[in-house]
Enzyme design. Structure first.
Site, PDB file in Angstrom:
ATOM      1  N   HIS A   1      75.153  23.985 -27.358  1.00  0.00           N
ATOM      2  CA  HIS A   1      75.906  23.886 -26.065  1.00  0.00           C
ATOM      3  C   HIS A   1      75.133  23.534 -24.964  1.00  0.00           C
ATOM      4  CE1 HIS A   1      79.061  24.612 -23.153  1.00  0.00           C
ATOM      5  NE2 HIS A   1      79.678  25.211 -23.930  1.00  0.00           N
TER       6      HIS A   1
ATOM      7  N   ASP B   1      92.467  11.819 -36.842  1.00  0.00           N
ATOM      8  CA  ASP B   1      92.933  11.451 -38.350  1.00  0.00           C
ATOM      9  C   ASP B   1      91.500  10.664 -38.816  1.00  0.00           C
ATOM     10  OD1 ASP B   1      94.117  10.423 -40.467  1.00  0.00           O
ATOM     11  OD2 ASP B   1      96.048   9.817 -39.482  1.00  0.00           O
TER      12      ASP B   1
END
Length: 459
Positions: free
Chosen positions: A171, A400
């Protein structure tokens, strides 16, 4: 299910492709107070469940080839976090060296697990075996492993009838906005098979966060003691085996109803409560109502807020880095339960609105004077606090890789505790899903709370 066997087929390091020039592209990224605030945080872990690819697609080699191209664009992920100890004054400083060292990539198999085992668990809870589909369990930014380890890691696990792509990232280097921008780019490259130079040109060069507070010298030096993870972490409610996970889905109709209800309960001047604020307030009230806390107990609600457009001058929306602020609302149990949904949502709305340029800069200036690093699973975690991470605005279901869009999204181990809520978009437009971590006692009550269940469905 019985014991799930996860077989590791291969482990490798994927580096930026050959067009990455280690000398000319090597950048040193200095860390801001907000980056350093996350030094003790575990890697944020998420995962996407996909349908089964056609074996003829050779999808593992395609994933690795396209990842190599994506890392050439998002090169900080392929670097390393460097710690420099200054022995003369007992301090340490950190920076990210964009040296192209690459990222960990694990190919695994769990052929006893089917899509339905993940999507429709027998007991209604997120299955325990899912934790083994993630690549960075227990990795913390400032641990030795975190410093020598890659700043992002992947595990692709083949199931009986699907594929789970799990990932964990540091992070300090990136927030959710930057991570999903990278992931969207990776999936697009893979989908189009765009490994040649012509296709690369369609992606603009990465814009690094250019912000650093005037008047603060860098690299920032912090006491070495603040950079070390305490050996004995404080165990609080929900951080032990009593912690359970469940996913609650709010349909677009549920969301609209709650947003309308919340805005209808506040004055005309305050009618700007968002969908996420209304849903978050609904979750907050229900959790507190079922927590058996005393009326005088002080309770907190924390929400991560993207600060890019809130700074003055504003940063570019797509700039890469970690630019989130913690918006915190504080009240008492009595005040919460004596007021309605609109009141709770308004408290969240106001604290989000308080995340201003002035507040952010004041935080940074004060932090440098007295560095304080959050310990996600330690004293800062309590049964009185609810924290919302991630966002339903992230493009999760548009990824995708060439064999179909995701079927579901799940959160992995890391920075989890009682009261942690992770918000995602649902598969259907306008839906919001909340991956919920609660103690078993509170979750059991919540799951049978008729008032709570009226505006959602359990996944």
């Amino acid at each position: 299910m019985g014991d799930v066997v996860v077989e590791v087929i291969s482990k490798s390091i994927v580096r930026p492709d050959e067009s990455y020039n280690e000398e000319s592209d090597r950048v040193k990224i200095h860390l801001t107070p907000w980056d350093l605030f996350f030094l003790r945080a575990e890697y944020a872990q998420r995962g996407l469940l996909f349908p089964q690819p056609d074996p003829d697609t050779h999808f593992i080699s395609r994933l690795k080839s396209s990842l190599s191209v994506a890392l050439n664009i998002f090169y900080p992920f392929a670097g390393r976090l460097v710690k420099i100890e200054n022995q003369h004054d007992g301090t340490a400083s950190f920076h990210v060296d964009c040296d192209g060292s690459g990222v960990r990539f694990v190919h695994a198999s769990a052929k006893s697990v089917s899509l339905s085992d993940v999507l429709e668990p027998a007991d209604g809870h997120v299955p325990e075996f899912l934790k083994r589909f993630f690549p960075a369990n227990g990795v913390t930014s400032c641990d030795c492993e975190g410093i020598s380890d890659s700043l992002i890691a992947f595990q692709v696990t083949e199931l009986k009838d699907g594929v789970f792509i799990g990932f964990g990232y540091n992070h300090i280097v990136a927030d959710g906005t930057s991570f999903w921008s990278f992931f969207n780019t990776w999936s697009e490259i893979c989908f189009h098979g765009g490994f040649d130079s012509d296709h690369r040109r369609k992606f603009p060069p990465l814009v690094l966060r250019g912000w650093f507070l005037d008047g603060i010298e860098y690299p920032i030096r912090i006491p070495i003691s603040e950079t070390e993870t305490p050996p004995n972490r404080v165990v609080v409610l929900g951080t032990s085996s009593s912690l359970q996970e469940k996913i609650f889905r709010f349909t677009s109709r549920n969301v609209s109803e709650l947003k309308e209800k919340a805005n209808g309960e506040v004055s005309a001047d305050d009618r700007r409560i968002s969908s996420l604020q209304a849903v978050s307030a609904y979750m907050w009230r229900a959790i507190i109502r079922n927590s058996e806390l005393s009326p005088e107990e002080v309770i907190c609600f924390k929400l991560l807020v993207d600060m890019r457009q809130r700074l003055n001058p504003p940063l570019e929306k797509e700039c890469f880095g970690n630019m989130v602020g913690f918006a915190t609302a504080t009240t008492t149990v009595r005040e919460m339960l004596n007021n309605g949904l609109g009141w709770a949502a308004l408290q969240i709305n106001k604290t989000v609105g308080s995340q201003t340029n002035e507040m952010f800069r004041e935080f940074a200036a004060n932090w440098v004077k007295k560095p304080s690093i959050i310990l996600m699973n330690g004293n800062e975690a309590s049964s009185n606090s609810v924290v919302v991470a991630s966002s339903p605005r992230f493009n999760v279901y548009g990824n995708d890789f060439g064999w179909g869009k995701p079927i579901a999204v799940r959160a992995g181990p890391g920075n989890t505790r009682h009261g942690k809520l992770i918000a995602y978009p649902g598969v259907d437009q306008g839906d919001i899903e909340i991956h919920t971590y609660l103690s078993s006692a509170v979750l059991e009550k919540l799951s049978t709370d008729a008032e709570f269940l009226k505006h959602l469905c359990v996944v």
